[in-house]
Design a protein around this motif. Sequence first.
Motif, short mmCIF file in Angstrom:
data_model
loop_
_atom_site.label_atom_id
_atom_site.label_comp_id
_atom_site.label_asym_id
_atom_site.label_seq_id
_atom_site.Cartn_x
_atom_site.Cartn_y
_atom_site.Cartn_z
N HIS A 121 0.85 -1.19 0.00
CA HIS A 121 0.00 0.00 0.00
C HIS A 121 0.89 1.24 0.00
O HIS A 121 1.76 1.40 0.86
CB HIS A 121 -0.91 0.02 1.23
CG HIS A 121 -1.92 1.12 1.22
ND1 HIS A 121 -1.61 2.43 1.56
CD2 HIS A 121 -3.24 1.13 0.90
CE1 HIS A 121 -2.70 3.17 1.45
NE2 HIS A 121 -3.69 2.42 1.04
N PHE A 122 0.67 2.10 -1.00
CA PHE A 122 1.38 3.37 -1.11
C PHE A 122 0.39 4.52 -0.92
O PHE A 122 -0.76 4.41 -1.35
CB PHE A 122 2.01 3.54 -2.50
CG PHE A 122 3.07 2.55 -2.86
CD1 PHE A 122 4.42 2.90 -2.78
CD2 PHE A 122 2.75 1.28 -3.32
CE1 PHE A 122 5.41 2.00 -3.15
CE2 PHE A 122 3.74 0.37 -3.68
CZ PHE A 122 5.07 0.73 -3.59
N THR A 123 0.86 5.61 -0.33
CA THR A 123 0.05 6.82 -0.25
C THR A 123 0.69 7.90 -1.10
O THR A 123 1.88 8.21 -0.95
CB THR A 123 -0.07 7.32 1.21
OG1 THR A 123 -0.69 6.30 2.00
CG2 THR A 123 -0.90 8.58 1.28
N ILE A 124 -0.08 8.46 -2.02
CA ILE A 124 0.39 9.56 -2.87
C ILE A 124 0.00 10.85 -2.15
O ILE A 124 -1.17 11.23 -2.12
CB ILE A 124 -0.26 9.50 -4.27
CG1 ILE A 124 -0.09 8.12 -4.89
CG2 ILE A 124 0.31 10.58 -5.17
CD1 ILE A 124 -0.99 7.88 -6.09
N ASP A 129 5.83 12.84 -5.87
CA ASP A 129 6.07 11.46 -5.47
C ASP A 129 6.48 10.60 -6.67
O ASP A 129 5.94 10.74 -7.77
CB ASP A 129 4.82 10.84 -4.83
CG ASP A 129 4.68 11.22 -3.36
OD1 ASP A 129 5.66 11.69 -2.76
OD2 ASP A 129 3.57 11.04 -2.82
N LEU A 131 6.78 6.61 -7.08
CA LEU A 131 6.46 5.38 -6.35
C LEU A 131 6.34 4.21 -7.32
O LEU A 131 5.67 4.32 -8.35
CB LEU A 131 5.14 5.55 -5.59
CG LEU A 131 5.04 6.81 -4.70
CD1 LEU A 131 3.64 6.92 -4.10
CD2 LEU A 131 6.10 6.80 -3.60
N SER A 133 5.80 -0.16 -7.57
CA SER A 133 5.56 -1.48 -6.99
C SER A 133 6.16 -2.55 -7.91
O SER A 133 6.77 -2.25 -8.93
CB SER A 133 4.06 -1.72 -6.77
OG SER A 133 3.37 -1.80 -8.00
N SER A 138 -0.97 -4.31 -5.46
CA SER A 138 -0.71 -3.05 -4.77
C SER A 138 -1.90 -2.11 -4.86
O SER A 138 -2.68 -2.16 -5.81
CB SER A 138 0.50 -2.34 -5.38
OG SER A 138 1.67 -3.11 -5.27
N PHE A 140 -2.41 2.11 -4.64
CA PHE A 140 -1.83 3.44 -4.54
C PHE A 140 -2.99 4.39 -4.23
O PHE A 140 -3.88 4.57 -5.05
CB PHE A 140 -1.18 3.85 -5.85
CG PHE A 140 0.09 3.10 -6.19
CD1 PHE A 140 1.32 3.74 -6.16
CD2 PHE A 140 0.05 1.76 -6.54
CE1 PHE A 140 2.49 3.06 -6.50
CE2 PHE A 140 1.21 1.07 -6.88
CZ PHE A 140 2.44 1.72 -6.85
N ILE A 159 3.94 7.41 -10.86
CA ILE A 159 3.22 6.38 -10.11
C ILE A 159 3.17 5.14 -10.98
O ILE A 159 2.48 5.11 -11.99
CB ILE A 159 1.79 6.84 -9.76
CG1 ILE A 159 1.83 8.24 -9.10
CG2 ILE A 159 1.12 5.83 -8.85
CD1 ILE A 159 2.63 8.32 -7.83
N ASP A 166 -3.13 -4.12 -9.68
CA ASP A 166 -2.89 -2.88 -8.95
C ASP A 166 -4.08 -1.94 -9.05
O ASP A 166 -4.72 -1.82 -10.09
CB ASP A 166 -1.63 -2.20 -9.50
CG ASP A 166 -0.41 -3.11 -9.38
OD1 ASP A 166 -0.23 -3.69 -8.31
OD2 ASP A 166 0.34 -3.23 -10.36
N LEU A 168 -5.54 1.99 -8.38
CA LEU A 168 -5.31 3.42 -8.18
C LEU A 168 -6.56 3.98 -7.51
O LEU A 168 -7.63 4.03 -8.11
CB LEU A 168 -5.05 4.12 -9.51
CG LEU A 168 -4.76 5.62 -9.44
CD1 LEU A 168 -3.56 5.92 -8.56
CD2 LEU A 168 -4.55 6.19 -10.86
#
Length: 204
Positions: A121-124, A129, A131, A133, A138, A140, A159, A166, A168
């Motif tokens: 888990h990514f936070t934009i 950024d 980022l 994966s 994942s 984002f 991203i 994945d 978004l």
Amino acid sequence: GNDTVTAAVAGDVVTTGKGDDILTLSTATTYTGALSMGAGTDTLKVSLDATATGVVTGVEKIEITGTKTFTVDDVNANEFNSVDGFEVVGAAGTTETFAILNTGASTADVSSIVFTNVVTHFTIDDDSDDLTSGAEDSTFQLAATGGSGIGDFDATTKIRGGTGTDILDIDTTAATSLVNGTVTGFETLDLANGAALTMTATQL
């Protein structure tokens, strides 16, 4: 020899030697002390929702159990990614989460890490950024900063979903344009808050 160590306090500083060592994070807290594991094949075990923002080095494998989330900052994520054959492993039959905590303009790449039964888990949270994966599934998430998000993506926004499935997740109520950013590798677009989104046909 092979050491077995438990870190129970947020500020614990741990240093191990040359054996195949195991370090267990036993408290649901943010660990700020340096966790330095030496030569050998060393494992970090997590069975609670825990975060590590202190420098973590010398680890070759992370084990997460109990459907918990282990969160690290972008510096630690990049360190793990630089280790050949680095693994993050969840429990059989469940799915655990490896989350990347980044504040402000950040670069985080986990594409070389081998994930098993673990999603990322990514936070934009910044329009600069960068980022990335890997083969894992994942998410984002575009941060809903005050409900208004971070504004439109620009040329510095990168991203990149990997080869997994994945998502978004546009978690803002403000209209947002992704057109000028790099957005690749996503299979699902989540507009949970109904915000208007502008993007190119090649970005999804």
